[in-house]
Design an enzyme around this catalytic site. Structure first.
Site, PDB file in Angstrom:
ATOM      1  N   CYS A   2       0.802  -1.119   0.057  1.00 54.90           N
ATOM      2  CA  CYS A   2      -0.059   0.043  -0.099  1.00 54.90           C
ATOM      3  C   CYS A   2       0.945   1.364   0.124  1.00 54.90           C
ATOM      4  O   CYS A   2       1.848   1.064   0.507  1.00 54.90           O
ATOM      5  CB  CYS A   2      -0.802  -0.170   1.142  1.00 54.90           C
ATOM      6  SG  CYS A   2      -2.061  -1.572   1.524  1.00 54.90           S
ATOM      7  N   ARG A  27       5.022   0.264  -6.171  1.00 51.82           N
ATOM      8  CA  ARG A  27       5.094  -0.411  -4.707  1.00 51.82           C
ATOM      9  C   ARG A  27       4.255  -1.651  -4.830  1.00 51.82           C
ATOM     10  O   ARG A  27       4.053  -2.325  -3.959  1.00 51.82           O
ATOM     11  CB  ARG A  27       4.680   0.214  -3.403  1.00 51.82           C
ATOM     12  CG  ARG A  27       5.528   1.358  -3.082  1.00 51.82           C
ATOM     13  CD  ARG A  27       4.886   2.495  -2.180  1.00 51.82           C
ATOM     14  NE  ARG A  27       4.649   1.883  -0.947  1.00 51.82           N
ATOM     15  CZ  ARG A  27       5.632   1.913   0.157  1.00 51.82           C
ATOM     16  NH1 ARG A  27       6.849   2.379  -0.156  1.00 51.82           N
ATOM     17  NH2 ARG A  27       5.365   1.395   1.328  1.00 51.82           N
ATOM     18  N   TRP A  74      -3.082  -2.457  -1.405  1.00 51.36           N
ATOM     19  CA  TRP A  74      -2.697  -3.723  -1.604  1.00 51.36           C
ATOM     20  C   TRP A  74      -3.325  -4.656  -0.797  1.00 51.36           C
ATOM     21  O   TRP A  74      -2.868  -4.761   0.246  1.00 51.36           O
ATOM     22  CB  TRP A  74      -0.918  -4.179  -1.665  1.00 51.36           C
ATOM     23  CG  TRP A  74      -0.585  -5.346  -2.006  1.00 51.36           C
ATOM     24  CD1 TRP A  74      -0.197  -5.712  -3.359  1.00 51.36           C
ATOM     25  CD2 TRP A  74      -0.303  -6.693  -1.475  1.00 51.36           C
ATOM     26  NE1 TRP A  74       0.426  -6.863  -3.393  1.00 51.36           N
ATOM     27  CE2 TRP A  74       0.133  -7.615  -2.245  1.00 51.36           C
ATOM     28  CE3 TRP A  74      -0.564  -7.026  -0.142  1.00 51.36           C
ATOM     29  CZ2 TRP A  74       0.503  -9.065  -1.957  1.00 51.36           C
ATOM     30  CZ3 TRP A  74      -0.258  -8.342   0.374  1.00 51.36           C
ATOM     31  CH2 TRP A  74       0.483  -9.144  -0.554  1.00 51.36           C
ATOM     32  N   ASN A 100      -1.653   1.698   5.901  1.00 52.54           N
ATOM     33  CA  ASN A 100      -0.784   0.714   5.619  1.00 52.54           C
ATOM     34  C   ASN A 100      -0.608  -0.267   6.764  1.00 52.54           C
ATOM     35  O   ASN A 100      -0.282   0.156   7.704  1.00 52.54           O
ATOM     36  CB  ASN A 100       0.461   1.427   4.908  1.00 52.54           C
ATOM     37  CG  ASN A 100       0.346   1.929   3.692  1.00 52.54           C
ATOM     38  OD1 ASN A 100      -0.691   2.049   3.444  1.00 52.54           O
ATOM     39  ND2 ASN A 100       1.524   2.476   3.072  1.00 52.54           N
ATOM     40  N   GLY A 101      -0.463  -1.518   6.482  1.00 49.65           N
ATOM     41  CA  GLY A 101      -0.244  -2.390   7.540  1.00 49.65           C
ATOM     42  C   GLY A 101      -1.503  -3.203   7.648  1.00 49.65           C
ATOM     43  O   GLY A 101      -2.534  -3.362   6.785  1.00 49.65           O
ATOM     44  N   GLU A 485      17.922 -17.036  -8.849  1.00 50.24           N
ATOM     45  CA  GLU A 485      17.637 -15.443  -9.004  1.00 50.24           C
ATOM     46  C   GLU A 485      17.003 -15.273 -10.615  1.00 50.24           C
ATOM     47  O   GLU A 485      16.049 -14.806 -10.861  1.00 50.24           O
ATOM     48  CB  GLU A 485      18.658 -14.386  -8.891  1.00 50.24           C
ATOM     49  CG  GLU A 485      18.531 -13.181  -9.296  1.00 50.24           C
ATOM     50  CD  GLU A 485      17.391 -12.460  -8.595  1.00 50.24           C
ATOM     51  OE1 GLU A 485      16.777 -13.057  -7.756  1.00 50.24           O
ATOM     52  OE2 GLU A 485      17.099 -11.390  -8.924  1.00 50.24           O
ATOM     53  N   LYS A 489      13.332 -14.261 -11.416  1.00 48.38           N
ATOM     54  CA  LYS A 489      12.853 -12.884 -12.299  1.00 48.38           C
ATOM     55  C   LYS A 489      11.936 -13.414 -13.336  1.00 48.38           C
ATOM     56  O   LYS A 489      10.974 -12.638 -13.700  1.00 48.38           O
ATOM     57  CB  LYS A 489      13.947 -12.539 -13.026  1.00 48.38           C
ATOM     58  CG  LYS A 489      15.318 -11.639 -12.517  1.00 48.38           C
ATOM     59  CD  LYS A 489      14.714 -10.199 -11.714  1.00 48.38           C
ATOM     60  CE  LYS A 489      13.858 -10.674 -10.758  1.00 48.38           C
ATOM     61  NZ  LYS A 489      14.820 -10.061  -9.283  1.00 48.38           N
ATOM     62  N   GLU A 492       8.371 -14.074 -11.955  1.00 44.99           N
ATOM     63  CA  GLU A 492       7.601 -12.941 -11.451  1.00 44.99           C
ATOM     64  C   GLU A 492       7.056 -11.824 -12.392  1.00 44.99           C
ATOM     65  O   GLU A 492       6.055 -11.200 -12.181  1.00 44.99           O
ATOM     66  CB  GLU A 492       8.429 -12.347 -10.215  1.00 44.99           C
ATOM     67  CG  GLU A 492       9.634 -11.433 -10.650  1.00 44.99           C
ATOM     68  CD  GLU A 492      10.301 -10.902  -9.308  1.00 44.99           C
ATOM     69  OE1 GLU A 492       9.785 -10.656  -8.430  1.00 44.99           O
ATOM     70  OE2 GLU A 492      11.526 -10.734  -9.497  1.00 44.99           O
ATOM     71  N   HIS A 508      18.403 -35.579  -9.248  1.00 45.13           N
ATOM     72  CA  HIS A 508      17.556 -36.036  -8.104  1.00 45.13           C
ATOM     73  C   HIS A 508      15.961 -35.643  -8.098  1.00 45.13           C
ATOM     74  O   HIS A 508      15.434 -35.711  -7.143  1.00 45.13           O
ATOM     75  CB  HIS A 508      18.251 -35.578  -6.594  1.00 45.13           C
ATOM     76  CG  HIS A 508      19.587 -36.041  -6.688  1.00 45.13           C
ATOM     77  ND1 HIS A 508      19.972 -37.382  -6.335  1.00 45.13           N
ATOM     78  CD2 HIS A 508      20.832 -35.311  -6.931  1.00 45.13           C
ATOM     79  CE1 HIS A 508      21.458 -37.181  -6.207  1.00 45.13           C
ATOM     80  NE2 HIS A 508      21.702 -36.166  -6.721  1.00 45.13           N
ATOM     81  N   LYS A 607       6.324  -3.944  -4.077  1.00 45.91           N
ATOM     82  CA  LYS A 607       7.828  -3.871  -4.215  1.00 45.91           C
ATOM     83  C   LYS A 607       8.274  -3.830  -2.652  1.00 45.91           C
ATOM     84  O   LYS A 607       9.498  -4.301  -2.480  1.00 45.91           O
ATOM     85  CB  LYS A 607       8.096  -2.476  -4.691  1.00 45.91           C
ATOM     86  CG  LYS A 607       9.556  -1.847  -4.864  1.00 45.91           C
ATOM     87  CD  LYS A 607      10.329  -2.682  -5.875  1.00 45.91           C
ATOM     88  CE  LYS A 607      11.743  -2.267  -5.871  1.00 45.91           C
ATOM     89  NZ  LYS A 607      12.359  -3.527  -6.565  1.00 45.91           N
TER      90      LYS A 607
HETATM   91  C1  F6R Z   1      12.107  -9.830  -6.416  1.00 42.87           C
HETATM   92  C2  F6R Z   1      12.116  -9.029  -5.339  1.00 42.87           C
HETATM   93  C3  F6R Z   1      11.634  -9.374  -4.039  1.00 42.87           C
HETATM   94  C4  F6R Z   1      12.360  -8.780  -3.173  1.00 42.87           C
HETATM   95  C5  F6R Z   1      12.050  -9.302  -1.629  1.00 42.87           C
HETATM   96  C6  F6R Z   1      12.669  -8.506  -0.436  1.00 42.87           C
HETATM   97  O1  F6R Z   1      12.472  -9.374  -7.630  1.00 42.87           O
HETATM   98  O2  F6R Z   1      12.118  -7.844  -5.623  1.00 42.87           O
HETATM   99  O3  F6R Z   1      11.714 -10.831  -3.946  1.00 42.87           O
HETATM  100  O4  F6R Z   1      13.860  -9.059  -3.019  1.00 42.87           O
HETATM  101  O5  F6R Z   1      10.505  -8.712  -1.442  1.00 42.87           O
HETATM  102  O6  F6R Z   1      12.685  -7.158  -0.505  1.00 42.87           O
HETATM  103  P1  F6R Z   1      13.830  -6.225   0.127  1.00 42.87           P
HETATM  104  O7  F6R Z   1      15.059  -6.327  -0.421  1.00 42.87           O
HETATM  105  O8  F6R Z   1      13.286  -4.854  -0.055  1.00 42.87           O
HETATM  106  O9  F6R Z   1      13.659  -6.828   1.544  1.00 42.87           O
END
Ligand code: F6R
Length: 612
Positions: A2, A27, A74, A100-101, A485, A489, A492, A508, A607
């Protein structure tokens, strides 16, 4: 997650708030709303969907007001729809709130309010909170500030809130616990936002509200108190953030811009910290901690998502170079496991946003058990950076694309510098290796640039895999976290199911998935596991899998075996993740764009994950 934007001053509030909400779109959210207060009273407009949908809803309305609150939601309690969107009116329509929260004890409070005759429009915990505040205000006949304070003393959970009261025009009351809230201080005007991005266009002077603090802004200025009603001096700081850093700058997407920024962001991250000519690493934030780190019995990295992958790279680095026992924990697991923390342990949080609820809680737990807690964060002034004993900022600049790219390479850069500095202090690497590593590191930005020049080649390969349903990413050693990673990527932003595995683990289980429809991405650079990875590639080819390989410049053997090879420059083995991840970022980006995905704001993702 949010986003909050609120304004009081002399400007038109509606366009300012809507613009601010757009700056917070990154976000992640599923509905948006705005409340405005003027001579005609308090009005709320809200809509499921994007801020653009909200704009369309209010396009024909007269919205003159110089005070207002806006929100991108959100969904947590109740599905994303118009009714559950924020702001929420109180039952008597005197108050409007954005939040938010999560209010964990909302259900109990709601039951007691229902008994008193309150009715609820939405399924949200937020509407419960605003009614709770209104109820206190009525019963105690007190100010909004007082009612907010008393309500928050009863509330369990996390919040950043802003409350507007129809009976006190020109005043906003805000509070925080666990969710970020920044106050912009202008000339006779004030701004509230979840981060500084909606504010910097108007003022660079900000106050980061602390947990358990309540801020009141009105024509008398800014007043901050804690929940015990004690006055606090607002600490006004200047944010060093330029507008162009949060705009697309000619790129189609923030994600592409951020991928292309990496030569600069990695260089920024090393600036003033690495001096290869003089054989020096200076990590100002850890000045007093590197020698202690060298004596650490154990390091535990706590993080989530991409930052957790950076932690896995850190594990290899610290074990290999500094010979320190390392564990890498999902923050969400660590915090609920009653972890064993002993003297001599260092707990290091890695977080781009510095606000991730689980990572923050894991750190708080470690701190309560007496551990030394360090942070590797990107956002200056973030909650994690403020609660840690010491730390290193990644200086990657604002990352707006939801999928983390430049923050990952900056995190790995910081962890590499930390590991090398610790190894040097501990004497586990010799002077030659130390110097060689520094020179190799200094050359990384230029090597990343070389990889980015292959973007068109990677785009052409991506075209052929646009409609794949699954992907496997495989790597060994330091490239195993990069495989994870790469898979994250892709899934997502393109919504293609993808798995990352250590290449040897394929036999395995995952090998059962391999057939002519399964694309497999191998990281097969010339390092100590090269020969073993070559064998794994053969195993996939023998089962007709389609292989894309990331190979070292000049490679001959792998290129002969695979369907597509992307060459990258050579570097020291321990620095490889900084290079191998870049083609994977581009591959995911192009595939997602070709599938027509919303690359910067993928569905369901946020985000900054400020709820657990
Ligand atoms: C993936 C991504 C998320 C963040 C995760 C942690 O592309 O961005 O997996 O890495 O939510 O976020 P931070 O680094 O802000 O603690």
């Amino acid at each position: 997650m949010c986003g909050i934007v609120a304004y009081v001053g002399n400007r038109e509030a509606a366009p300012l708030i809507l613009k601010g909400l757009k700056r917070l779109e990154y976000r992640g959210y599923d509905s948006a709303g705005i409340a405005l207060l003027n001579g005609d009273g308090l009005k709320i407009y809200k809509k499921k969907g994007k801020v653009a949908d909200l704009e369309a809803l209010i396009a024909d309305k007269v919205l003159h007001a110089t005070i207002g609150i806006g929100h991108t939601r959100w969904a947590t309690h109740g599905e994303p729809n118009d009714v559950n969107a924020h702001p929420h009116y109180s039952f008597g329509k005197r108050l409007a709130i954005i939040h938010n929260g999560i209010i964990e004890n909302y259900s109990t409070i709601k039951q007691s309010l229902i008994k008193k005759g309150y009715e609820f429009q939405s399924q949200t915990d937020t509407e419960v909170l605003v009614n709770f505040i209104e109820d206190i205000q009525k019963n105690k006949n007190c100010s909004t500030e007082e009612a907010v304070r008393l309500a928050l003393q009863e509330v369990v959970g996390a919040y950043a809130i802003v409350v507007m009261d129809a009976e006190t025009p020109g005043q906003l009351v805000a509070a925080r616990k666990g969710s970020p809230l920044v106050i912009g201080v202008g000339e006779n005007e004030f701004f509230f936002a979840s981060d500084a991005t909606p504010i910097i266009e108007y003022t660079k002077d900000v106050v980061y509200l602390n947990d358990y603090e309540i801020a009141v802004v009105n024509d008398e200025g800014l007043n901050i108190k804690n929940l015990e009603n004690q006055e606090k001096d607002p600490f006004i700081q200047t944010v060093e953030l330029e507008l162009e850093a949060i705009e697309k700058g000619g790129y189609d997407h923030f994600m592409l811009k951020e991928i292309f920024e990496q030569p600069r962001s990695i260089a920024d991250c090393m600036r003033g910290r690495l001096n290869a000519d003089e054989a020096l690493i200076l990590l100002g934030g850890l000045r007093n901690h590197i020698d202690k780190l060298a004596k650490a019995k154990r390091i535990v990295f706590v993080a989530c998502g991409t930052s957790w992958h950076a932690g896995l790279v850190g594990e290899y680095l610290f074990e290999e170079l500094a010979r320190i026992n390392v564990e890498v924990e999902y923050a969400s697991e660590f915090r609920y496991r009653n972890p064993i923390i002993k003297e001599g342990d260092f707990i290091i949080a890695i977080s781009q946003s510095g606000e991730t609820a689980d990572t923050l809680a894991a750190l708080e737990l470690a701190k309560s058990k007496g551990a030394v807690i360090l942070g590797v964060c990107n956002v200056v002034g973030s909650s994690i950076s403020r609660i840690t004993d010491a730390g290193v900022y990644t200086h990657a600049g604002p990352e707006i694309g939801v999928a983390s790219t430049k923050a990952f390479t900056a995190q790995v850069t910081v962890l590499t510098l930390m590991a090398i500095a610790t190894a040097k202090a501990k004497g586990t690497i010799n002077e030659d290796t130390f110097r060689r590593l520094l020179f190799e590191m200094a050359a990384i930005p230029q090597k990343v640039e070389q990889i980015l020049q292959k973007a068109e080649e990677i785009k052409d390969i991506s075209k052929l895999f646009t409609f794949a349903s699954n992907f496997i990413f495989l790597g060994r050693g330091l490239n195993f976290p990069v495989a994870l990673e790469g898979a994250l990527k892709l899934k997502e932003i393109s919504y293609i199911h993808a798995e990352g595995y250590p290449a040897a683990e394929m036999k395995h289980g995952p090998i059962a998935l391999i057939d002519e429809d399964m694309p497999v991405v191998f990281i097969a650079t010339k390092d100590s596991s090269y020969e073993k990875v070559v064998s794994n590639i053969q195993e996939v080819k023998a089962r007709k899998g389609r292989v894309i390989a990331i190979v070292s410049e000049g490679d001959v053997d792998v290129k002969k075996m695979v369907d597509f090879a992307i060459e990258i420059p050579n570097t020291h083995e321990i620095l490889m993740p900084l290079l191998t991840v870049v083609p994977l970022q581009l591959l995911s980006y192009y595939i997602a764009v070709m599938r027509g995905r919303n690359v910067d704001q993928p569905r369901n993702l946020a985000k900054s994950v400020t709820v657990e």
